[in-house]
Design an enzyme around this catalytic site. Structure first.
Site, PDB file in Angstrom:
ATOM      1  N   VAL A  12       0.824  -1.207   0.000  1.00  0.00           N
ATOM      2  CA  VAL A  12       0.000   0.000   0.000  1.00  0.00           C
ATOM      3  C   VAL A  12       0.861   1.261   0.000  1.00  0.00           C
ATOM      4  O   VAL A  12       0.645   2.181  -0.791  1.00  0.00           O
ATOM      5  CB  VAL A  12      -0.964  -0.003   1.209  1.00  0.00           C
ATOM      6  CG1 VAL A  12      -1.603   1.366   1.410  1.00  0.00           C
ATOM      7  CG2 VAL A  12      -2.047  -1.049   0.993  1.00  0.00           C
ATOM      8  N   ASP A  31      10.757   3.650   5.446  1.00  0.00           N
ATOM      9  CA  ASP A  31      10.513   2.296   5.965  1.00  0.00           C
ATOM     10  C   ASP A  31      11.641   1.932   6.926  1.00  0.00           C
ATOM     11  O   ASP A  31      12.769   2.404   6.776  1.00  0.00           O
ATOM     12  CB  ASP A  31      10.447   1.273   4.822  1.00  0.00           C
ATOM     13  CG  ASP A  31       9.627   0.051   5.202  1.00  0.00           C
ATOM     14  OD1 ASP A  31       8.496  -0.093   4.702  1.00  0.00           O
ATOM     15  OD2 ASP A  31      10.111  -0.754   6.030  1.00  0.00           O
ATOM     16  N   GLY A 254     -14.957 -21.271  -4.982  1.00  0.00           N
ATOM     17  CA  GLY A 254     -13.596 -21.793  -5.100  1.00  0.00           C
ATOM     18  C   GLY A 254     -13.052 -22.189  -3.743  1.00  0.00           C
ATOM     19  O   GLY A 254     -13.809 -22.500  -2.822  1.00  0.00           O
ATOM     20  N   CYS A 261      -5.628  -9.314   3.640  1.00  0.00           N
ATOM     21  CA  CYS A 261      -6.699  -8.403   4.071  1.00  0.00           C
ATOM     22  C   CYS A 261      -7.973  -9.100   4.518  1.00  0.00           C
ATOM     23  O   CYS A 261      -8.353  -8.976   5.681  1.00  0.00           O
ATOM     24  CB  CYS A 261      -7.007  -7.406   2.956  1.00  0.00           C
ATOM     25  SG  CYS A 261      -5.665  -6.229   2.716  1.00  0.00           S
TER      26      CYS A 261
HETATM   27  P1  NAD Z   1       3.169  -4.559   4.063  1.00  0.00           P
HETATM   28  O1  NAD Z   1       3.515  -5.551   5.113  1.00  0.00           O
HETATM   29  O2  NAD Z   1       3.384  -4.914   2.625  1.00  0.00           O
HETATM   30  O3  NAD Z   1       3.969  -3.211   4.316  1.00  0.00           O
HETATM   31  C1  NAD Z   1       4.110  -2.623   5.558  1.00  0.00           C
HETATM   32  C2  NAD Z   1       5.457  -1.912   5.590  1.00  0.00           C
HETATM   33  O4  NAD Z   1       5.535  -1.124   6.775  1.00  0.00           O
HETATM   34  C3  NAD Z   1       6.644  -2.853   5.640  1.00  0.00           C
HETATM   35  O5  NAD Z   1       7.536  -2.548   4.577  1.00  0.00           O
HETATM   36  C4  NAD Z   1       7.293  -2.591   7.000  1.00  0.00           C
HETATM   37  O6  NAD Z   1       8.693  -2.745   6.997  1.00  0.00           O
HETATM   38  C5  NAD Z   1       6.875  -1.176   7.229  1.00  0.00           C
HETATM   39  N1  NAD Z   1       6.911  -0.738   8.640  1.00  0.00           N
HETATM   40  C6  NAD Z   1       6.512  -1.410   9.746  1.00  0.00           C
HETATM   41  N2  NAD Z   1       6.672  -0.636  10.842  1.00  0.00           N
HETATM   42  C7  NAD Z   1       7.170   0.555  10.427  1.00  0.00           C
HETATM   43  C8  NAD Z   1       7.524   1.744  11.075  1.00  0.00           C
HETATM   44  N3  NAD Z   1       7.381   1.885  12.384  1.00  0.00           N
HETATM   45  N4  NAD Z   1       8.008   2.761  10.334  1.00  0.00           N
HETATM   46  C9  NAD Z   1       8.160   2.655   8.987  1.00  0.00           C
HETATM   47  N5  NAD Z   1       7.825   1.525   8.319  1.00  0.00           N
HETATM   48  C10 NAD Z   1       7.329   0.499   9.021  1.00  0.00           C
HETATM   49  O7  NAD Z   1       1.653  -4.163   4.315  1.00  0.00           O
HETATM   50  P2  NAD Z   1       0.550  -3.723   3.221  1.00  0.00           P
HETATM   51  O8  NAD Z   1       0.024  -4.914   2.520  1.00  0.00           O
HETATM   52  O9  NAD Z   1       1.093  -2.592   2.429  1.00  0.00           O
HETATM   53  O10 NAD Z   1      -0.604  -3.201   4.189  1.00  0.00           O
HETATM   54  C11 NAD Z   1      -0.485  -1.993   4.906  1.00  0.00           C
HETATM   55  C12 NAD Z   1      -1.849  -1.636   5.478  1.00  0.00           C
HETATM   56  O11 NAD Z   1      -2.777  -1.378   4.398  1.00  0.00           O
HETATM   57  C13 NAD Z   1      -2.481  -2.743   6.311  1.00  0.00           C
HETATM   58  O12 NAD Z   1      -3.199  -2.180   7.357  1.00  0.00           O
HETATM   59  C14 NAD Z   1      -3.437  -3.409   5.341  1.00  0.00           C
HETATM   60  O13 NAD Z   1      -4.525  -4.033   5.976  1.00  0.00           O
HETATM   61  C15 NAD Z   1      -3.921  -2.226   4.526  1.00  0.00           C
HETATM   62  N6  NAD Z   1      -4.359  -2.548   3.175  1.00  0.00           N
HETATM   63  C16 NAD Z   1      -3.662  -3.452   2.429  1.00  0.00           C
HETATM   64  C17 NAD Z   1      -4.080  -3.739   1.131  1.00  0.00           C
HETATM   65  C18 NAD Z   1      -3.346  -4.758   0.309  1.00  0.00           C
HETATM   66  O14 NAD Z   1      -3.880  -5.178  -0.720  1.00  0.00           O
HETATM   67  N7  NAD Z   1      -2.123  -5.160   0.693  1.00  0.00           N
HETATM   68  C19 NAD Z   1      -5.196  -3.104   0.599  1.00  0.00           C
HETATM   69  C20 NAD Z   1      -5.880  -2.162   1.377  1.00  0.00           C
HETATM   70  C21 NAD Z   1      -5.441  -1.900   2.659  1.00  0.00           C
END
Ligand code: NAD
Length: 451
Positions: A12, A31, A254, A261
């Site tokens: 995201v 990050d 399926g 998520c």
């Molecule tokens: P992800 O695990 O791919 O990425 C999270 C990132 O945050 C990681 O790179 C991690 O190293 C970093 N991080 C952790 N703690 C940190 C800190 N204190 N400071 C800086 N960086 C830090 O997660 P994602 O899939 O991108 O999801 C992020 C959020 O978005 C979640 O809450 C998820 O539910 C939501 N979301 C995800 C999607 C999806 O399709 N992946 C879609 C909509 C919403």
């Protein structure tokens, strides 16, 4: 041009930062994962997301997109700070907010000027208020700030398109002026903007994901009944979908939903409800049905093969869905574990997820192609509907297999064509078939005939 900082550079955060840069803003992605930032700084992209690499490179070259592990550097010029860190499932299904807490504390300790802090992570209702408390508590000196909730709805695999063309942008805040400034950032997207309060915005995200997950579990329950009564769930879904009140999306039976998520968000919403005295029976059923879909694959294989001990089973597709390498809570991981528990030798093939698979399922052997996977297999199980699986040379596959059994966990193939091609074909809710052992005659009628 605005100065935007994105905390968390995962699926995201990286897409959000890159797309805002592409809209002409100056973006810094922060990050704590040094390796991830190093990869990005040296021109690489740590995740597989169609089209992302080109947009990242274009914006880095234009000097609009920067990467750092330093909050000082990230926040120096920032006006808007998006939090996009992970919120995985905790022990009882509650959202684990440790990364949000850490991000909020570090923002508070580092900020030197007023900020609008926007939460993009999916977080339990009330988290916005909690983040505001953390920031106020951890600031070195009082500096004004506002908290806005802006939940993300993008889908992995089509993340850039989804970000750039959202169905709506939801913004929640108790500070109307701040919410309107964030709305301005989103104006180029030409999407409807829902302006509401913090808690309602947080709930819109959970309710949306839970509703979509419910549609999947609903059609899977219908599939289970179809299978027993001789109806074809694919045609049932198509017939239902023409009804404008119902629509066609998220009605594909399926092996169920996976990924980072839906499972975690349904569990977190159920937990929130339980904690506050509600009875979220539907959400519990949605998860129960979803768990069962994965077990059904193993049951089908046991029915077809008897003991699975020593059998070679090939998994076609390992990512939780096509066009991503994400294997978080992918059905393949749990199904591989169940098959191995039964003594099967499990192999897998995925067009892009092998580097992730080597890490998360080290006991599963990886084949170089679907055809290699088929060699000597007692059954193939299609778990991810990658396009390349839709037009396989089925004769070549069948000839390579030891037993021509296909469990089609995504209903990609048509049962008559597969049977004609010489396979024992087991789809999900695809009506009766002599191969599946389901009676051609619905039981209710058979009973009436006896009377
Ligand atoms: P992800 O695990 O791919 O990425 C999270 C990132 O945050 C990681 O790179 C991690 O190293 C970093 N991080 C952790 N703690 C940190 C800190 N204190 N400071 C800086 N960086 C830090 O997660 P994602 O899939 O991108 O999801 C992020 C959020 O978005 C979640 O809450 C998820 O539910 C939501 N979301 C995800 C999607 C999806 O399709 N992946 C879609 C909509 C919403």
């Amino acid at each position: 041009m605005k100065n935007i900082t994105v905390i968390g550079t995962g699926y995201v955060g990286l897409v959000t930062g890159t797309c805002f840069a592409d809209l002409g803003n100056r973006v810094v992605c922060v990050d704590i994962d040094e390796q991830k930032i190093e990869t990005l700084r040296t021109g690489g992209v740590p995740i597989y997301e169609p089209g992302l690499t080109d947009v990242v490179r274009r914006n880095v070259a234009a000097d609009r997109l920067h990467f750092t592990t330093s909050y000082e550097e990230g926040l120096r010029e920032a006006e808007f700070v998006f939090i996009a860190v992970g919120t995985p499932s905790g022990v009882d299904g509650e959202a684990d907010l440790q990364y949000v807490r850490m991000a909020a504390e570090t923002i508070a300790e580092t900020m030197t000027h007023p900020l609008i802090i926007i939460n993009k992570s999916t977080v339990p209702v009330g988290t916005g208020d909690w983040v505001a408390d953390i920031i106020a508590l951890h600031q070195q000196e009082p500096i004004p700030f506002s908290v806005v909730s802006c939940p993300e709805f993008l889908r992995e695999g089509s993340a850039i398109g989804d970000f750039m063309n959202p169905d709506r942008v939801v913004l929640g805040s108790l500070d109307r002026e701040a919410a309107e400034k964030v709305a301005q950032l989103h104006l180029p997207l030409r999407a409807p903007i829902v302006l509401t309060d913090l808690r309602t915005a947080e709930m819109i995200k959970y309710a949306s994901n839970a509703f979509l997950a419910t549609r999947i579990s609903f059609i899977n329950e219908i599939a289970a009944i179809c299978e027993r009564l001789g109806a074809d769930v694919k045609e049932v879904a198509a017939g239902m979908g023409y009804d404008k009140r119902i629509g066609r999306s998220f009605l594909d039976a399926g092996v169920g939903f996976g990924g980072s998520c839906f499972p975690k968000d349904v569990k977190a919403l159920e937990y929130m409800g339980l904690l506050h005295g509600a009875h979220p029976a539907l959400l519990r059923a949605v998860m129960d049905i979803n768990r069962d879909q994965r077990r059904q694959v193993v049951h089908k294989l046991r029915d077809a093969l008897g003991s699975l001990s020593g059998r070679k089973i090939g998994l076609l597709g390992l990512a939780f869905k096509p066009n991503t390498d994400d294997m978080r809570d992918a059905p393949s991981v749990e199904i591989a574990g169940m098959l191995q528990h039964d003594g099967a030798e499990v192999w897998g093939y995925d067009p892009v997820a092998h580097p992730v698979a080597e890490r998360v399922m080290p006991d599963v052997m990886l084949a170089d192609s679907p055809y290699d996977l088929a060699v000597g297999s007692d059954a193939l199980v299609l778990l991810t509907e990658w396009n390349e699986f839709k037009h396989l040379d089925l004769e070549r596959i069948r000839e390579a297999m030891r037993m021509p059994i296909i469990v089609d966990g995504r209903n990609v193939y048509e049962p008559p064509a597969m049977r004609e091609a010489g396979f024992v074909y087991l789809g999900i809710g695809r009506g009766y078939s002599s191969d599946s052992g389901v009676s051609a005659k619905p039981r209710a009628f058979a009973a009436q005939e006896r009377e």
